[in-house]
Design a protein around this motif. Sequence first.
Motif, PDB file in Angstrom:
ATOM      1  N   ASN A 183      -4.238 -13.013   4.762  1.00  0.00           N
ATOM      2  CA  ASN A 183      -3.355 -13.396   5.857  1.00  0.00           C
ATOM      3  C   ASN A 183      -3.430 -14.903   6.141  1.00  0.00           C
ATOM      4  O   ASN A 183      -3.106 -15.355   7.215  1.00  0.00           O
ATOM      5  CB  ASN A 183      -3.686 -12.601   7.112  1.00  0.00           C
ATOM      6  N   GLY A 203       0.901 -16.795   3.449  1.00  0.00           N
ATOM      7  CA  GLY A 203       1.945 -16.843   4.466  1.00  0.00           C
ATOM      8  C   GLY A 203       3.132 -17.664   3.995  1.00  0.00           C
ATOM      9  O   GLY A 203       4.286 -17.244   4.120  1.00  0.00           O
ATOM     10  N   PRO A 261       1.033  -9.956  -0.086  1.00  0.00           N
ATOM     11  CA  PRO A 261       0.027 -11.016  -0.224  1.00  0.00           C
ATOM     12  C   PRO A 261      -0.709 -10.916  -1.559  1.00  0.00           C
ATOM     13  O   PRO A 261      -1.034  -9.818  -2.014  1.00  0.00           O
ATOM     14  CB  PRO A 261      -0.922 -10.760   0.947  1.00  0.00           C
TER      15      PRO A 261
END
Lengths: 292, 361
Positions: A135, A140, A151
Amino acid sequence: MAEVALPPPRHRNLLRSALLGLSWGWLLALVLVPNLLVLAASLLNRDPTHFLQLPLTLDSYRRLLDPLYLRVFLDSLALALATTLGCLLLGYPFAWALSRIDGRWRPLLVFLLILPFWTNSLVRTYAIKQLLAANGPLNGALLALGLIDAPLELLYTQGAVILGLVYLLLPFMILPLYAVFEDLRPELLLASRDLGAGRLATFVHVLIPLTLPGILAGTLLVLLPALGMFYVADILGGARVLLVGNIIKNQFLDARDWPFGAAASILLTAAMALLLFAHRLARRRLRDGEAP
Amino acid sequence: MTSPLLSLRAIGKAYAGRPVLLDLSLDVLDGEFLTLLGPSGCGKTTLLRLIAGFEHPDQGSIQLAGADLTAVPPERRPLNTVFQQYALFPHLDVFGNVAYGLRRERRPRAEIDLRVREALDLVQLGEFARRKPQQLSGGQQQRVAIARALVKRPRLLLLDEPLSALDAKLRRQMQLELKRLQRELGIAFVFVTHDQEEALSMSDRVAVLHAGVLQQLGTPREVYERPANLFTARFVGETNLFPARVLETQGERVVVDCAGQRRTLPTPGFAPHAGQAVNLLLRPEDIRVLGPDADHGLPGTVIERNYKGSTLDSLIRLDSGQEVLVSEFFDEDDPAFDYRLGETVKVSWVDGWEWMLPADG
């Protein structure tokens, strides 16, 4: 009179002896003695309560050859070599460019290069961990740009460890390379071209040999720390990547096997001595050795 | 008429907007010793680097034996360079340095050995093959640099102030040696120097450069005796300048007024017209010093005397305030030759020994 300004010869000798004595004392107490203690520890037996006990034995060195540990050593060496190669590939053109730009900007750029040293490397390693996290900002950004759907698993991989090591050790590759590039006379490259060597041949036959001391010095300063920086493997590699440094740390702090940890440590020291020797050889060869 | 070996056409080059070479055209003939002469910053080294291919001209073309070189990289130009600081490879010994160019051509080993030996013998360094450049004297390093360039058998050898790092005596010796090599090998040399004596004594032709412009191209004698302009006259040797005014032209002769003296001189290279301001240029050795009672000449006072061995150099201040440099060869049979400081004399010259230039030239 001149004699008034200078202390008498006997006092000057005393000062010289004192300074020399201090240096030697420092080296003896903080370099030689600890290393001898490690060497001694590596030759002793393990003791559950006192850590070390007699008799002397080569058992720890024999255990280094155990396929399990040999595997770790070779993996760690491969990782360190990849790190060194990464630093060399990034650092070589960087150092060259640094030596070629306007002299006014060079001090500033060298300063920026060493600026990260003002922050503890452990802190910087944690920062990389944040960057690479699932994260984290990198994932991102990639997600936001629509380049990926989920991701990427960047953290706790060998790649992450190499990235961290390259980041931390790159200045140690650049600085010695910068030093040799600064001494390099550009006419030598022109002379090579003039004599019929193309860019590639000039690189191979003139630039590499003349910058070899810098390459070796940089390798020396990157390869060995890359074998030993256990916390980088811990933080960025999780439990999946082990360096020689992790083994040494584990033996001393977790397994409580001092002789084995000491033997692994001696192995690293021996590797460093070997590289130092190679570096000296290359420098001497450049100065007054013989043609290939 | 043989076609030129190297042909530079309308070369222009600027660094950061500052012009270094301006519309320069120049031919180098096969086998000639051509010197690029000029003060530092005149563009002579830049010109050499353009010929070698280390730099590219902004305008113009470079042709070698009819082939356009402008886009050819340095390694594929059939010419070689001797660098100012020699630029010998420190990681190779003398043999390795000289063999470098042949090894890049992948010549057979036996041929390389033979040609390197020959080249080293040519510069009398046969027994130094296994030394490192750092172990040689400046003069020896210079010879290695020459051997390294010549071993490639170039059509053209470029030399960038190759003697400037040597002391005077060694320099003189290397000048003779370079001249001998050039004669024996018949290779065209383009030699860069700021030393006019070196240029005059070594060259077949001299190209005088100033501020990126070719001032004059000619034999050493032409450049020295018939300078194209004031810059060349002043840069190549010492010159005395006498301002004068054209009074009238009489066919092959021109009558001028020089400091109140009327002189009838041969017509110069340009067409003078009555009333034109001109300069009369005289080399120190062309000036005659006469006694104060002579019926012609410009009066003045001896203010300096320098004994130079074969010549006596004096500085004479004319009554007009101008200072004139005179260089006379000793004539032991002439009792009037020697004069003292402060003595009044007259300076003159044989009509026709002067060189006339328009004053605005």
